[in-house]
Design an enzyme around this catalytic site. Structure first.
Site, short mmCIF file in Angstrom:
data_model
loop_
_atom_site.label_atom_id
_atom_site.label_comp_id
_atom_site.label_asym_id
_atom_site.label_seq_id
_atom_site.Cartn_x
_atom_site.Cartn_y
_atom_site.Cartn_z
N THR A 1 -1.61 0.27 -11.64
CA THR A 1 -0.52 -0.63 -12.01
C THR A 1 -0.73 -1.93 -11.22
O THR A 1 -1.15 -1.89 -10.07
CB THR A 1 0.87 -0.04 -11.66
OG1 THR A 1 0.94 0.15 -10.24
CG2 THR A 1 1.10 1.28 -12.35
N HIS B 1 9.90 4.91 -2.40
CA HIS B 1 9.15 4.43 -3.55
C HIS B 1 8.28 5.61 -3.96
O HIS B 1 7.14 5.75 -3.54
CB HIS B 1 8.28 3.22 -3.17
CG HIS B 1 7.31 2.83 -4.27
ND1 HIS B 1 7.69 2.53 -5.55
CD2 HIS B 1 5.96 2.73 -4.27
CE1 HIS B 1 6.64 2.25 -6.28
NE2 HIS B 1 5.56 2.38 -5.53
N THR C 1 0.82 -1.22 0.00
CA THR C 1 0.00 0.00 0.00
C THR C 1 0.86 1.27 0.00
O THR C 1 1.84 1.35 0.72
CB THR C 1 -0.90 -0.03 1.26
OG1 THR C 1 -1.72 -1.19 1.20
CG2 THR C 1 -1.79 1.21 1.37
N1 NAD Z 1 4.16 -0.40 -3.70
C1 NAD Z 1 3.93 -0.50 -5.01
O1 NAD Z 1 4.88 -0.72 -5.77
C2 NAD Z 1 2.53 -0.36 -5.51
C3 NAD Z 1 2.21 -0.63 -6.86
C4 NAD Z 1 0.89 -0.50 -7.26
C5 NAD Z 1 -0.09 -0.08 -6.35
N2 NAD Z 1 0.27 0.20 -5.08
C6 NAD Z 1 -0.71 0.59 -4.07
O2 NAD Z 1 -1.50 -0.55 -3.72
C7 NAD Z 1 -2.72 -0.08 -3.12
C8 NAD Z 1 -3.90 -0.82 -3.74
O3 NAD Z 1 -4.07 -0.42 -5.08
P1 NAD Z 1 -5.22 -1.09 -5.99
O4 NAD Z 1 -5.00 -0.58 -7.36
O5 NAD Z 1 -5.28 -2.55 -5.75
O6 NAD Z 1 -6.52 -0.42 -5.35
P2 NAD Z 1 -8.02 -1.02 -5.47
O7 NAD Z 1 -8.93 0.10 -5.11
O8 NAD Z 1 -8.20 -1.70 -6.77
O9 NAD Z 1 -8.08 -2.14 -4.34
C9 NAD Z 1 -7.98 -1.86 -2.98
C10 NAD Z 1 -8.85 -2.87 -2.26
O10 NAD Z 1 -8.63 -2.71 -0.85
C11 NAD Z 1 -9.90 -2.89 -0.20
N3 NAD Z 1 -9.81 -2.25 1.11
C12 NAD Z 1 -9.73 -0.93 1.38
N4 NAD Z 1 -9.63 -0.75 2.72
C13 NAD Z 1 -9.63 -1.98 3.28
C14 NAD Z 1 -9.54 -2.46 4.61
N5 NAD Z 1 -9.42 -1.62 5.64
N6 NAD Z 1 -9.59 -3.79 4.82
C15 NAD Z 1 -9.70 -4.66 3.78
N7 NAD Z 1 -9.79 -4.26 2.50
C16 NAD Z 1 -9.76 -2.94 2.26
C17 NAD Z 1 -10.90 -2.28 -1.15
O11 NAD Z 1 -12.21 -2.78 -0.92
C18 NAD Z 1 -10.33 -2.71 -2.51
O12 NAD Z 1 -10.88 -3.95 -2.94
C19 NAD Z 1 -2.72 1.43 -3.34
O13 NAD Z 1 -2.25 2.06 -2.17
C20 NAD Z 1 -1.75 1.62 -4.48
O14 NAD Z 1 -1.22 2.93 -4.53
C21 NAD Z 1 1.54 0.05 -4.65
#
Ligand code: NAD
Length: 312
Positions: A224, A177, A121
């Site tokens: 992504t 990052h 996250t």
């Molecule tokens: N570190 C990296 O290299 C990298 C790369 C890509 C994305 N990310 C990050 O990953 C995270 C997720 O991105 P995504 O595209 O999958 O988002 P998304 O919205 O598609 O999915 C997030 C999911 O988390 C769930 N959620 C939210 N709060 C929750 C909680 N308290 N308990 C359980 N589930 C919960 C939502 O219902 C949703 O299904 C973001 O923070 C994004 O910026 C990080």
């Protein structure tokens, strides 16, 4: 730990579901559990991944679960949150992410998380720090993917610009990052030679392309997911096999690189018990300044995160 290795993924969105798919396709573990605030979404993602495992068959169980599945997993992957919107930096996700994690860590801590915790996250370094504090676990057991994805992008870009195979390139992206990430060019080896042996390559261009890669994808498709999920699966595979690979991960520094009390992406030797050693590269004075500046960005946002969502 029994021989049925279990990975639980918290957050079954774009990233979480692709992580499940990459872990399952690579048969990295025997059991994968998806947990989401929307249980029906987690169930649907698990079913979809499970369907993919018939051709060719994979001995992996994929199912939806509950928070209780976080406690006994060998690895807990945290992928909750929202993807960035076009124009947003990862730091813009801070308030939203720490508020969710405040509640989550309060629920998870009394359960006693037994395995390793790998956080994806964003903002990645600040979230990894918040999770480690919130769960009260040592730095060896709670860390972030940090600049692992940036490093994947960096190696791809070096390969495209030099014409060398990716496997002949050794390079790390370090620091945040995010937009302040840095590359220690003094440590880059391209086919065994230093960066200077390739006078046609431009540092500025390589840095700019690496930093921009995530937003290029987000602007065109909204999130992504493939790169980070493959990076995560590869990391989990080498942990469970106790391979002792050196990978750039976001870990709390305790004096290494002259920094204390800040999570940032640095090369780490990783094994079955998590982070075993932080590899301290001999940076030039200028590279050290760039890393220090990146750590300062992370440190100030760690403080903001703790003000927004204080931990008990
Ligand atoms: N570190 C990296 O290299 C990298 C790369 C890509 C994305 N990310 C990050 O990953 C995270 C997720 O991105 P995504 O595209 O999958 O988002 P998304 O919205 O598609 O999915 C997030 C999911 O988390 C769930 N959620 C939210 N709060 C929750 C909680 N308290 N308990 C359980 N589930 C919960 C939502 O219902 C949703 O299904 C973001 O923070 C994004 O910026 C990080």
């Amino acid at each position: 730990m029994n021989s049925q290795r279990k990975i639980t993924i918290l957050g079954a969105g774009h990233v979480g579901s692709h992580c499940a798919m990459a872990l399952a396709a690579g048969a990295v573990c025997e059991e994968i559990v998806l947990v989401d605030a929307l249980p029906e979404k987690a169930a649907a993602q698990a079913l979809d991944v499970a369907d993919a495992l018939s051709f060719p068959p994979r001995p992996v169980t994929v199912r939806a679960g509950t928070l209780a599945d976080c406690a006994d997993a060998d690895i807990l992957v945290v992928a909750i949150g929202k993807p960035r919107l076009p124009g947003q930096t990862r730091l813009d996700l801070l308030a939203d992410s720490v508020r969710s994690l405040q509640e989550l860590t309060a629920q998870l801590r009394p359960m006693g998380v037994k395995g390793l915790v790998i956080s994806i996250t964003n903002p990645a370094d600040i979230v990894a720090d918040y999770l480690r504090r919130g769960l009260g676990l040592p730095r060896s057991r709670v860390f972030g993917t940090g600049t692992l994805l940036d490093t994947a992008r960096l190696i791809r870009i070096f390969s495209e610009e030099s014409g060398l195979a990716r496997s002949s390139i050794s390079a790390f992206s370090m620091g945040e990052h995010g937009d302040s990430s840095m590359v220690p060019f003094s440590q880059v080896r391209l086919g065994g030679l230093p960066f200077e042996a390739y006078p046609n390559l431009s540092r500025e261009r390589i840095l700019e392309r690496t930093r921009r890669a995530g937003m290029d994808v987000i602007e065109a498709k909204g999130s992504t997911e493939f790169g980070i999920s493959q990076a995560l699966a590869s990391l989990c595979g080498s942990i469970l096999a106790d391979e002792k690979r050196v990978l750039p991960l976001s870990v709390e520094l305790q004096g290494e690189y002259g920094q204390t009390g800040v999570h940032c992406g640095v090369p780490c030797r990783v094994g079955r018990q998590g982070i075993e050693e932080i590899v301290v590269l001999p940076l030039t004075a200028q590279e050290q300044q760039q890393l220090d500046a990146s750590c300062q960005v992370i440190r100030s946002h760690i403080e903001s995160g703790l003000e927004i969502a204080p931990l008990p």
